[in-house]
Write a protein that holds these residues in place. Structure first.
Motif, short mmCIF file in Angstrom:
data_model
loop_
_atom_site.label_atom_id
_atom_site.label_comp_id
_atom_site.label_asym_id
_atom_site.label_seq_id
_atom_site.Cartn_x
_atom_site.Cartn_y
_atom_site.Cartn_z
N MET A 16 76.51 59.36 41.88
CA MET A 16 77.96 59.22 41.92
C MET A 16 78.37 58.54 43.22
O MET A 16 77.67 58.63 44.22
CB MET A 16 78.63 60.60 41.79
N LYS A 17 79.52 57.88 43.19
CA LYS A 17 80.03 57.17 44.36
C LYS A 17 81.36 57.79 44.77
O LYS A 17 82.33 57.73 44.02
CB LYS A 17 80.23 55.69 44.03
N LEU A 18 81.40 58.37 45.94
CA LEU A 18 82.62 58.99 46.43
C LEU A 18 83.60 57.91 46.87
O LEU A 18 83.25 57.01 47.64
CB LEU A 18 82.29 59.92 47.61
N ILE A 19 84.84 58.01 46.39
CA ILE A 19 85.85 56.98 46.66
C ILE A 19 86.89 57.44 47.67
O ILE A 19 87.23 56.74 48.61
CB ILE A 19 86.56 56.55 45.37
N LYS A 60 94.25 73.04 47.73
CA LYS A 60 93.23 72.34 46.96
C LYS A 60 92.82 71.06 47.70
O LYS A 60 93.62 70.43 48.38
CB LYS A 60 93.78 71.97 45.58
N ILE A 61 91.52 70.72 47.54
CA ILE A 61 91.02 69.44 48.04
C ILE A 61 90.50 68.66 46.84
O ILE A 61 89.72 69.18 46.04
CB ILE A 61 89.88 69.60 49.06
N LEU A 62 90.96 67.43 46.70
CA LEU A 62 90.55 66.60 45.58
C LEU A 62 89.56 65.53 46.05
O LEU A 62 89.82 64.83 47.03
CB LEU A 62 91.75 65.92 44.93
N PHE A 63 88.44 65.43 45.36
CA PHE A 63 87.42 64.43 45.66
C PHE A 63 87.37 63.45 44.48
O PHE A 63 87.08 63.85 43.34
CB PHE A 63 86.05 65.09 45.85
N TYR A 64 87.68 62.18 44.73
CA TYR A 64 87.68 61.16 43.69
C TYR A 64 86.35 60.40 43.73
O TYR A 64 85.90 59.98 44.79
CB TYR A 64 88.83 60.19 43.89
#
Length: 292
Positions: free
Chosen positions: A100-103, A113-117
């Motif tokens: 996966m590639k973290l954006i 909350k923490i959002l990781f795209y």
């Protein structure tokens, strides 16, 4: 009709409607609002206006308050923490050997909350990754897989035109783009020439699409039989934007081509369906992927 203001949470992002709750708000002011994912800080991009009830997602949430100096400092602190979280998440992804590639990483305003795209070629089992991240940050974690067009919008960049990408400059929402649009604009079907840095069809193909559709309805196609002021003939060239056609007259004494405005000719027999541009299998496969 209902009175609303428009609030945006990202530059060139989607605009959401909120009830101003009697607060006098101006363009560019920051406000604290309640959203589906918690308390957020956004920017007023549309002042008080009346919109139809059908344009509003019920129940319409109210503006909590204008953002204070303390609120703005909190937003900046969240951005700093998001950068740190980005680095930590990269380490965890490498540890679990995930494809996966973290954006991007984003904290909600209230830190609930923490959002990781991220992007990935397929589905990713990130359950263990979520557990690790939750143990580090001790708050709710959400991993959200996004598409390549959303990636380009978040990352930014320059298009082949040399200007900032439309999606991260002024397009608030993505619209469907099809190969048919490129064909109707007589563009090369070479995938490298009609796709953007996201690997999908360029958004700008839609900008003039309606104009081309209208012109194609009114102007004869190549190989169509038409009646001109000088007699019948066959269309051999079409200039859509100038609304002109070049016609080979069916007159042995008039071998030269003549140019006419589309309004000067009358269609006698429409042209047969044009054969599509010949492409090899690799390019055909790429073209299909451009529309995904």
């Amino acid at each position: 009709m209902v009175s609303v203001i428009g609030v945006r949470f990202r530059y060139a992002g989607k605009i959401y409607y909120f009830d101003p709750a009697g607060i006098d708000l101006k363009l560019g002011e920051k406000v604290i609002v309640e959203t589906a994912r918690g308390i957020e800080c956004g920017e007023v991009v549309q002042t008080l206006r009346e919109v139809d009830d059908s344009e509003v997602v019920a129940p319409l949430k109210k503006v909590i308050r204008k953002a204070t100096e303390e609120d703005l400092q909190h937003v900046e602190e969240n951005k700093r923490k998001a950068k740190e979280a980005f680095g930590i998440c990269l380490e965890k992804i490498k540890k679990h050997n995930l494809e996966m590639k973290l954006i991007d990483v984003e904290y909600t305003f209230d830190n609930n909350k923490i959002l990781f795209y991220f992007t990935a070629d397929g589905r990713v089992d990130f359950r263990e990754l979520v557990k690790d991240l939750a143990a580090v940050f001790r708050t709710r974690i959400e991993l959200r897989q996004i598409g390549v067009r959303d990636e380009a919008k978040m990352m930014g960049g320059l298009g082949v035109c040399g200007r900032c990408l439309c999606c991260c400059n002024h397009l608030t929402e993505f619209q469907p783009i099809s190969i048919k649009m490129a064909k109707e604009q007589s563009l090369s079907l070479n995938p490298t020439k009609i796709s953007g840095i996201c690997g999908r069809l360029m958004c700008c193909l839609r900008y003039e699409h309606e104009v081309y559709e209208d012109l194609l309805k009114r102007i004869p196609k190549v190989n169509a039989l038409v009646q001109t002021p000088d007699g019948p003939g066959t269309v051999v060239y079409v200039s859509l934007l100038q609304e002109k056609v070049k016609v080979k007259l069916d007159n042995d004494n008039e071998p030269d081509l003549k140019e006419y405005h589309a309004s000067e000719v009358k269609l006698l027999k429409d042209a047969e369906k044009e054969s599509e541009e010949q492409l090899d299998e690799a390019d055909m496969e790429l073209l299909k992927q451009l529309e995904d």
